[in-house]
Design an enzyme around this catalytic site. Structure first.
Site, short mmCIF file in Angstrom:
data_model
loop_
_atom_site.label_atom_id
_atom_site.label_comp_id
_atom_site.label_asym_id
_atom_site.label_seq_id
_atom_site.Cartn_x
_atom_site.Cartn_y
_atom_site.Cartn_z
N HIS A 55 0.86 -1.19 0.00
CA HIS A 55 0.00 0.00 0.00
C HIS A 55 0.89 1.24 0.00
CE1 HIS A 55 1.13 0.18 4.19
NE2 HIS A 55 0.57 -0.99 4.44
P1 TYD Z 1 -1.65 -2.88 7.80
O1 TYD Z 1 -1.06 -1.51 7.88
O2 TYD Z 1 -2.56 -3.18 6.65
O3 TYD Z 1 -0.48 -3.96 7.84
P2 TYD Z 1 0.69 -4.17 6.78
O4 TYD Z 1 0.99 -2.85 6.18
O5 TYD Z 1 1.84 -4.68 7.56
O6 TYD Z 1 0.20 -5.17 5.82
O7 TYD Z 1 -2.36 -3.18 9.18
C1 TYD Z 1 -2.89 -4.44 9.49
C2 TYD Z 1 -4.00 -4.23 10.49
O8 TYD Z 1 -3.49 -3.66 11.70
C3 TYD Z 1 -5.10 -3.31 9.98
O9 TYD Z 1 -6.34 -3.88 10.40
C4 TYD Z 1 -4.89 -2.03 10.74
C5 TYD Z 1 -4.18 -2.46 12.01
N1 TYD Z 1 -3.23 -1.44 12.46
C6 TYD Z 1 -3.51 -0.69 13.58
O10 TYD Z 1 -4.58 -0.80 14.20
N2 TYD Z 1 -2.59 0.23 14.02
C7 TYD Z 1 -1.40 0.40 13.38
O11 TYD Z 1 -0.59 1.24 13.79
C8 TYD Z 1 -1.13 -0.38 12.20
C9 TYD Z 1 0.15 -0.22 11.44
C10 TYD Z 1 -2.07 -1.29 11.79
#
Ligand code: TYD
Length: 137
Positions: A55
């Protein structure tokens, strides 16, 4: 939003205090890293072959360190892709906003530390690559 951010990506060497008792590294707001930290999170226990990220962020900037083990940070400006391997706890990568980025190729027991200049906000994510391209190219 059209500024190309790939040229603003920076590998940053952190201070390394060598000691017979073990080494120590650190970073501080607006010193080693060019922003003020609002949030810290870490990614761990990644099963072999899994990919994180995939992303872009509209506004937030990040700094990523491999505290343990190794992984690749793959960054895209919509046209060009760069792959940077992180495998030491005394340097990291600064990522400005509006870059598509993934973390992949995690080694066993790797630990990715990520600090951001913003609180978690799902509205700051661009999760669709074509939408990202339409915003940057
Ligand atoms: P995401 O940013 O999509 O993970 P990655 O980039 O590693 O694939 O986040 C995964 C899940 O965690 C999503 O449901 C949002 C949650 N999240 C939080 O609640 N707080 C945070 O600081 C982060 C980074 C993610």
């Amino acid at each position: 939003m059209k500024e190309n951010q790939l040229s603003n990506v920076k590998l940053i060497d952190l201070p390394k205090i060598l000691d017979d008792r073990g080494n120590l590294s650190f970073f501080e707001n607006n010193k080693q890293i060019p922003f003020e930290i609002k949030r810290t999170y870490w990614i761990y226990d990644v099963p072999g072959g899994e990919l994180r990220g995939g992303h872009a962020f509209k506004e937030q900037q990040e700094f990523i360190v491999a505290l343990s083990g190794s992984f690749d940070v793959v960054i895209q400006d919509g046209k060009v892709e760069k792959r940077i391997s992180l495998n030491r706890s005394y340097y990291g990568i600064y990522l400005p906003n509006m870059l598509w980025r993934s973390l992949e190729n995690f080694s066993t027991n790797s630990l990715a530390l990520i600090v951001s200049d913003q609180a978690y906000d799902e509205n700051d994510y661009v999760r669709d690559f074509d939408t990202f391209k339409s915003l940057v190219v």
